[in-house]
Scaffold this motif. Structure first.
Motif, PDB file in Angstrom:
ATOM      1  N   ALA A  14      72.343  11.676  10.210  1.00 23.36           N
ATOM      2  CA  ALA A  14      72.340  12.947   9.470  1.00 23.36           C
ATOM      3  C   ALA A  14      71.095  13.782   9.761  1.00 23.36           C
ATOM      4  CB  ALA A  14      72.474  12.673   7.975  1.00 23.36           C
ATOM      5  N   GLY A  15      69.930  13.181   9.620  1.00 23.96           N
ATOM      6  CA  GLY A  15      68.692  13.920   9.849  1.00 23.96           C
ATOM      7  C   GLY A  15      68.498  14.312  11.292  1.00 23.96           C
ATOM      8  N   VAL A  16      68.843  13.412  12.206  1.00 29.98           N
ATOM      9  CA  VAL A  16      68.654  13.672  13.637  1.00 29.98           C
ATOM     10  C   VAL A  16      69.566  14.798  14.103  1.00 29.98           C
ATOM     11  CG1 VAL A  16      68.872  12.678  15.947  1.00 29.98           C
ATOM     12  CG2 VAL A  16      67.903  11.318  14.098  1.00 29.98           C
ATOM     13  N   PHE A  17      70.825  14.751  13.705  1.00 29.23           N
ATOM     14  CA  PHE A  17      71.783  15.764  14.146  1.00 29.23           C
ATOM     15  C   PHE A  17      71.538  17.137  13.520  1.00 29.23           C
ATOM     16  CE2 PHE A  17      75.509  12.759  15.425  1.00 29.23           C
ATOM     17  CZ  PHE A  17      74.755  12.327  16.503  1.00 29.23           C
ATOM     18  N   GLY A  18      70.845  17.154  12.391  1.00 28.45           N
ATOM     19  CA  GLY A  18      70.645  18.428  11.700  1.00 28.45           C
ATOM     20  C   GLY A  18      69.281  19.045  11.898  1.00 28.45           C
ATOM     21  N   SER A  19      68.431  18.417  12.700  1.00 30.36           N
ATOM     22  CA  SER A  19      67.049  18.875  12.842  1.00 30.36           C
ATOM     23  C   SER A  19      66.726  19.299  14.267  1.00 30.36           C
ATOM     24  CB  SER A  19      66.079  17.748  12.426  1.00 30.36           C
ATOM     25  OG  SER A  19      66.347  17.297  11.124  1.00 30.36           O
ATOM     26  N   SER A  20      65.661  20.070  14.380  1.00 27.89           N
ATOM     27  CA  SER A  20      65.045  20.422  15.659  1.00 27.89           C
ATOM     28  C   SER A  20      66.065  20.962  16.660  1.00 27.89           C
ATOM     29  CB  SER A  20      64.314  19.190  16.219  1.00 27.89           C
ATOM     30  OG  SER A  20      63.549  19.517  17.361  1.00 27.89           O
ATOM     31  N   ILE A  21      65.932  20.552  17.918  1.00 30.84           N
ATOM     32  CA  ILE A  21      66.761  21.084  18.995  1.00 30.84           C
ATOM     33  C   ILE A  21      68.241  20.788  18.769  1.00 30.84           C
ATOM     34  CG2 ILE A  21      67.264  20.932  21.459  1.00 30.84           C
ATOM     35  CD1 ILE A  21      64.729  22.458  20.857  1.00 30.84           C
ATOM     36  N   LEU A  22      68.560  19.579  18.296  1.00 32.38           N
ATOM     37  CA  LEU A  22      69.961  19.227  18.079  1.00 32.38           C
ATOM     38  C   LEU A  22      70.579  20.092  16.992  1.00 32.38           C
ATOM     39  CD1 LEU A  22      69.952  15.323  18.313  1.00 32.38           C
ATOM     40  CD2 LEU A  22      70.381  17.002  20.088  1.00 32.38           C
ATOM     41  N   GLY A  23      69.823  20.308  15.916  1.00 33.57           N
ATOM     42  CA  GLY A  23      70.326  21.152  14.836  1.00 33.57           C
ATOM     43  C   GLY A  23      70.564  22.579  15.300  1.00 33.57           C
ATOM     44  N   LYS A  24      69.628  23.116  16.067  1.00 32.88           N
ATOM     45  CA  LYS A  24      69.767  24.490  16.558  1.00 32.88           C
ATOM     46  C   LYS A  24      70.927  24.607  17.538  1.00 32.88           C
ATOM     47  CE  LYS A  24      64.874  25.620  15.963  1.00 32.88           C
ATOM     48  NZ  LYS A  24      63.593  25.926  16.649  1.00 32.88           N
ATOM     49  N   ALA A  25      71.130  23.570  18.365  1.00 34.63           N
ATOM     50  CA  ALA A  25      72.242  23.592  19.318  1.00 34.63           C
ATOM     51  C   ALA A  25      73.578  23.626  18.595  1.00 34.63           C
ATOM     52  CB  ALA A  25      72.160  22.372  20.232  1.00 34.63           C
ATOM     53  N   GLN A  26      73.659  22.928  17.464  1.00 35.33           N
ATOM     54  CA  GLN A  26      74.887  22.970  16.675  1.00 35.33           C
ATOM     55  C   GLN A  26      75.082  24.342  16.028  1.00 35.33           C
ATOM     56  OE1 GLN A  26      76.846  19.418  14.984  1.00 35.33           O
ATOM     57  NE2 GLN A  26      74.778  18.926  14.311  1.00 35.33           N
ATOM     58  N   GLU A  27      73.999  24.897  15.521  1.00 35.47           N
ATOM     59  CA  GLU A  27      74.089  26.218  14.893  1.00 35.47           C
ATOM     60  C   GLU A  27      74.571  27.270  15.889  1.00 35.47           C
ATOM     61  OE1 GLU A  27      70.263  27.079  13.311  1.00 35.47           O
ATOM     62  OE2 GLU A  27      70.351  25.509  11.765  1.00 35.47           O
TER      63      GLU A  27
END
Length: 268
Positions: A14-27
């Motif tokens: 949850a935290g890894v996928f929603g944070s930093s580069i990964l989170g922005k890539a999803q957004e």
């Protein structure tokens, strides 16, 4: 790109996928990251996904049924949504566009930047994260397309290695990094370790930025960076130079570096 992770501990992502580069890539809609609890596919009232190994021995082995069911259900749902195809009943050799199904395990090929670049060209990746003693061999033989290890050591499960691979692959996707040249010049992308970086201030505690980086002469800066990348690779990871295609200029620089190092050693 779509990435699905089959795991017994989806909360770890949850935290890894929603944070930093990964989170922005999803957004940005560049990647879809999903963690799936394959215990939901156990098919028994106890939710058991492992059993003792035939032939005896310590530890527990992950059963094939939950893993196969999870992958087949995922592909079936994607077919309904129009995102892919699924095999006929009883088949395990999926038709194109089949996702890469990646087993994270110590026995797999060692993960490299080249492997990351290869996986970044795919549209769909499925990661299988195991625990306990290992996997039923039929998962390896009839379901997965790749087995990957992140190093010669053993962890409690495949979740952390999967996160490493996903992060490495995601940053290579177009539009993920703010500077598209960043991934191109990373360590290992060119076959060499990356050259040193400097930023403001020009002088810090008496340590100065190399004058050439302040010169504004792009060709000289490029030469300096290449030479420093060669120097760092030769000093820290000389094994990377074996089999690497070097230009005549690179070879001359290496000879100079080796001569300089030899003189420095003698002086000491």
């Amino acid at each position: 790109m779509r990435v699905d992770v089959l795991t017994l501990f989806p909360e770890m992502f949850a935290g890894v996928f929603g944070s930093s580069i990964l989170g922005k890539a999803q957004e940005k809609g560049i990647i879809s990251l999903n963690a799936i609890n394959f215990r939901e596919y156990a098919g028994n009232k106890h939710g058991s996904v492992d059993d003792t190994p035939y032939g005896g021995g310590g530890g527990m082995v992950l059963k094939p049924e939950p893993i196969f069911r999870a992958v087949e259900d995922l592909l079936g749902r994607l077919e309904v949504e129009g995102e892919g195809s699924t095999p006929d009943e009883g088949e395990t050799a999926y038709e194109s566009p089949r996702p890469r199904v990646i087993l994270m395990c110590p026995q797999g090929e060692t993960f490299t930047q080249q492997k990351a670049e290869e996986l970044a060209r795919e549209e769909h990746l499925v990661f299988i994260c195991g625990h306990y003693e290992g996997y039923d061999e039929r998962i390896r033989e009839h379901l997965v397309t790749d087995e990957i290890s992140i190093g010669d050591y053993v962890l409690t499960g495949g979740e952390l290695p999967a996160m490493v691979v996903i992060d490495s692959v995601t940053r290579l996707l177009p539009g993920v990094l703010g500077n598209e040249t960043s991934a191109v010049t990373d360590s290992f992308s060119t076959g060499l370790l990356e050259y040193p970086h400097y930023t403001r201030p020009v002088e810090f505690r008496g340590w100065k930025v190399p004058d050439i980086l302040l010169s504004g002469h792009h060709a000289n800066v490029a030469d300096w960076r290449r030479k420093e990348a060669l120097r760092r690779t030769w000093l820290r990871r000389p094994d990377l130079l074996q089999g690497l295609e070097l230009s005549e200029k690179d070879k001359k620089w290496l000879e100079q570096l080796q001569a300089e190092e030899g003189r420095d050693t003698e002086d000491k």
